[in-house]
Design a protein around this motif. Structure first.
Motif, PDB file in Angstrom:
ATOM      1  N   UNK A  79       0.678  -1.028  -0.233  1.00  0.00           N
ATOM      2  CA  UNK A  79      -0.284   0.100   0.213  1.00  0.00           C
ATOM      3  C   UNK A  79       0.963   1.121   0.004  1.00  0.00           C
ATOM      4  N   UNK A  80       0.429   2.437  -0.135  1.00  0.00           N
ATOM      5  CA  UNK A  80       0.940   3.583  -0.941  1.00  0.00           C
ATOM      6  C   UNK A  80       0.109   5.225  -0.130  1.00  0.00           C
ATOM      7  N   UNK A  81       0.726   5.529   0.047  1.00  0.00           N
ATOM      8  CA  UNK A  81       0.727   7.402   0.956  1.00  0.00           C
ATOM      9  C   UNK A  81       1.499   7.836   0.459  1.00  0.00           C
ATOM     10  N   UNK A  82       0.948   9.138   0.636  1.00  0.00           N
ATOM     11  CA  UNK A  82       1.745  10.329  -0.347  1.00  0.00           C
ATOM     12  C   UNK A  82       1.799  11.947   1.028  1.00  0.00           C
ATOM     13  N   UNK A  97      -4.440  10.807  -2.388  1.00  0.00           N
ATOM     14  CA  UNK A  97      -3.888   9.880  -2.509  1.00  0.00           C
ATOM     15  C   UNK A  97      -3.725   9.709  -4.672  1.00  0.00           C
ATOM     16  N   UNK A  98      -2.135  10.068  -4.939  1.00  0.00           N
ATOM     17  CA  UNK A  98      -1.760   9.775  -6.017  1.00  0.00           C
ATOM     18  C   UNK A  98      -0.872   8.571  -6.480  1.00  0.00           C
ATOM     19  N   UNK A  99      -0.996   8.634  -7.769  1.00  0.00           N
ATOM     20  CA  UNK A  99       0.212   7.208  -7.943  1.00  0.00           C
ATOM     21  C   UNK A  99       1.600   7.649  -7.712  1.00  0.00           C
ATOM     22  N   UNK A 100       2.410   6.560  -7.874  1.00  0.00           N
ATOM     23  CA  UNK A 100       3.631   6.179  -7.517  1.00  0.00           C
ATOM     24  C   UNK A 100       4.228   6.062  -8.595  1.00  0.00           C
ATOM     25  N   UNK A 101       5.509   7.195  -9.220  1.00  0.00           N
ATOM     26  CA  UNK A 101       6.239   7.368 -10.128  1.00  0.00           C
ATOM     27  C   UNK A 101       7.713   7.156  -9.613  1.00  0.00           C
ATOM     28  N   UNK A 102       8.440   6.699 -10.929  1.00  0.00           N
ATOM     29  CA  UNK A 102       9.499   6.619 -10.775  1.00  0.00           C
ATOM     30  C   UNK A 102      10.070   6.946 -12.183  1.00  0.00           C
ATOM     31  N   UNK A 114       3.031   5.640 -14.929  1.00  0.00           N
ATOM     32  CA  UNK A 114       2.503   5.099 -13.655  1.00  0.00           C
ATOM     33  C   UNK A 114       1.986   4.579 -12.498  1.00  0.00           C
ATOM     34  N   UNK A 115       2.323   4.164 -11.276  1.00  0.00           N
ATOM     35  CA  UNK A 115       1.460   2.844 -10.447  1.00  0.00           C
ATOM     36  C   UNK A 115       0.465   3.612  -9.590  1.00  0.00           C
ATOM     37  N   UNK A 116      -0.775   2.738  -9.978  1.00  0.00           N
ATOM     38  CA  UNK A 116      -1.280   3.554  -8.244  1.00  0.00           C
ATOM     39  C   UNK A 116      -1.408   1.824  -7.930  1.00  0.00           C
ATOM     40  N   UNK A 117      -1.166   1.719  -7.056  1.00  0.00           N
ATOM     41  CA  UNK A 117      -0.944   1.356  -5.560  1.00  0.00           C
ATOM     42  C   UNK A 117      -2.700   1.402  -4.522  1.00  0.00           C
ATOM     43  N   UNK A 118      -3.155   0.526  -3.689  1.00  0.00           N
ATOM     44  CA  UNK A 118      -3.966   0.775  -2.700  1.00  0.00           C
ATOM     45  C   UNK A 118      -3.810   1.995  -2.007  1.00  0.00           C
ATOM     46  N   UNK A 119      -4.514   2.807  -0.994  1.00  0.00           N
ATOM     47  CA  UNK A 119      -3.770   3.208  -0.219  1.00  0.00           C
ATOM     48  C   UNK A 119      -3.685   2.893   1.023  1.00  0.00           C
ATOM     49  N   UNK A 120      -2.631   3.216   2.138  1.00  0.00           N
ATOM     50  CA  UNK A 120      -2.389   2.979   3.371  1.00  0.00           C
ATOM     51  C   UNK A 120      -3.874   3.399   3.727  1.00  0.00           C
ATOM     52  N   UNK A 154       5.137   7.493   1.327  1.00  0.00           N
ATOM     53  CA  UNK A 154       5.391   5.536   3.013  1.00  0.00           C
ATOM     54  C   UNK A 154       5.015   4.291   1.533  1.00  0.00           C
ATOM     55  N   UNK A 155       5.570   3.857   1.834  1.00  0.00           N
ATOM     56  CA  UNK A 155       4.923   2.370   1.559  1.00  0.00           C
ATOM     57  C   UNK A 155       4.799   1.353   2.496  1.00  0.00           C
ATOM     58  N   UNK A 156       4.183   0.386   1.955  1.00  0.00           N
ATOM     59  CA  UNK A 156       3.911  -1.015   3.050  1.00  0.00           C
ATOM     60  C   UNK A 156       3.978  -2.476   2.084  1.00  0.00           C
ATOM     61  N   UNK A 157       5.269  -2.972   2.290  1.00  0.00           N
ATOM     62  CA  UNK A 157       5.525  -3.925   1.964  1.00  0.00           C
ATOM     63  C   UNK A 157       5.567  -5.391   2.155  1.00  0.00           C
ATOM     64  N   UNK A 158       5.085  -6.069   2.307  1.00  0.00           N
ATOM     65  CA  UNK A 158       4.646  -7.432   2.392  1.00  0.00           C
ATOM     66  C   UNK A 158       5.243  -8.610   1.161  1.00  0.00           C
ATOM     67  N   UNK A 159       6.423  -8.693   1.463  1.00  0.00           N
ATOM     68  CA  UNK A 159       7.240  -9.937   0.404  1.00  0.00           C
ATOM     69  C   UNK A 159       6.923 -11.486   0.946  1.00  0.00           C
ATOM     70  N   UNK A 160       6.520 -12.072   0.465  1.00  0.00           N
ATOM     71  CA  UNK A 160       5.949 -13.246   0.528  1.00  0.00           C
ATOM     72  C   UNK A 160       7.067 -14.488  -0.554  1.00  0.00           C
TER      73      UNK A 160
END
Length: 267
Positions: A79-82, A97-102, A114-120, A154-160
């Motif tokens: 999830x992502x937040x700005x 809420x907005x897209x994440x871009x690199x 532009x990558x649109x992730x679910x909001x925190x 802000x990024x919440x990451x889970x690697x499975x």
């Protein structure tokens, strides 16, 4: 006599120490044994504050699959937040809420779109653990770059890992920079996973350090303009059971005048 309030002294001392180490080396590992006692003092200074790391960690159980993996991987949830933060602030202000871009300069695998992730979820931001981590990182990076207003992601990451996922890749793009000024990476929790070693290299790709974020509140900070970072794949200790690695990442970039950009990888 110091003009710093007594109840803030441990946090001020820690922020100063971390900023000095970061300015000297360009990176640092602050283990939970260094962070947690200050968090406990910070909570004790105000009656309403609680040591609610477990409450924070529960929000990593409801992350959405990352649909933008250039390698086709199914091992990452997020999830992502700005936010913004004015110079000298001790807390973040959430932006719409907005897209994440690199750019592909910083992420050749997943950049350029532009990558649109679910909001925190708001509950994460209401925890005292999150408030403490924001105050700490704002204090550290504010000392390293005085007078700067920040754009924060802000990024919440889970690697499975487990089942048909034999290895989860925290940084599938390998050693990299994120295209920001500073990055804070905080371990939220690990379950049934091995490996996942963080590596820090200078810009000539010479290794400077290797360490593992293993315990909740283990923290790594990097000056993204000075070093590269990456993490080795995680594997399940017991292949018959699923495992995961949960991380909170905050990136800090000097506030742009017209639009936002920047990026992050899970470390």
């Amino acid at each position: 006599m110091s003009d710093v309030p007594t109840h803030d002294a441990p946090l001020e001392t820690l922020s100063t120490s971390l900023s000095e180490r970061l300015e000297r080396d360009g990176y640092l590992l602050a283990p939970a044994g260094e962070i947690a006692p200050v968090f406990h003092d910070w909570c004790a200074a105000h009656e309403h504050r609680t040591r609610d790391h477990d409450a924070l960690a529960r929000y990593w159980n409801d992350l959405a699959p990352d649909r933008f993996m250039g390698d086709g991987g199914r091992y990452r949830r997020r999830r992502h937040a700005v936010f913004s933060a004015a110079s000298g602030a001790s807390a973040l202000v959430r932006k719409p809420h907005q897209a994440h871009f690199q750019t592909t300069d910083f992420n050749r695998l997943n950049g350029g779109i532009e990558r649109h992730f679910e909001p925190v979820e708001g509950g994460v931001l209401a925890t005292h653990t999150f408030a403490f981590l924001c105050e700490l990182t704002l204090g550290v990076f504010g000392r390293c770059a005085p007078g700067v207003d920040w754009h924060v992601e802000m990024h919440q990451f889970r690697i499975e890992v487990g089942g048909d996922i034999t290895a989860g890749l925290p940084t599938p793009e390998g050693l990299h920079r994120d295209g920001v000024d500073f990055v804070a990476m905080v371990m939220v929790g690990r379950h049934n996973v091995g490996e996942g070693v963080s590596h820090i290299h200078d810009l000539d790709r010479r290794e400077l350090a290797a360490f593992t974020l293993a315990e909740p509140l283990d923290m790594a900070l990097v000056d993204d303009t000075r070093v590269l970072h990456g993490v080795t794949p995680i594997v399940a200790k017991d292949a018959s059971r699923p495992g995961h690695r949960d991380l909170l990442v905050l990136t800090f970039k000097r506030q742009p005048s017209d639009h936002v950009c920047g990026g992050v990888s899970d470390v």
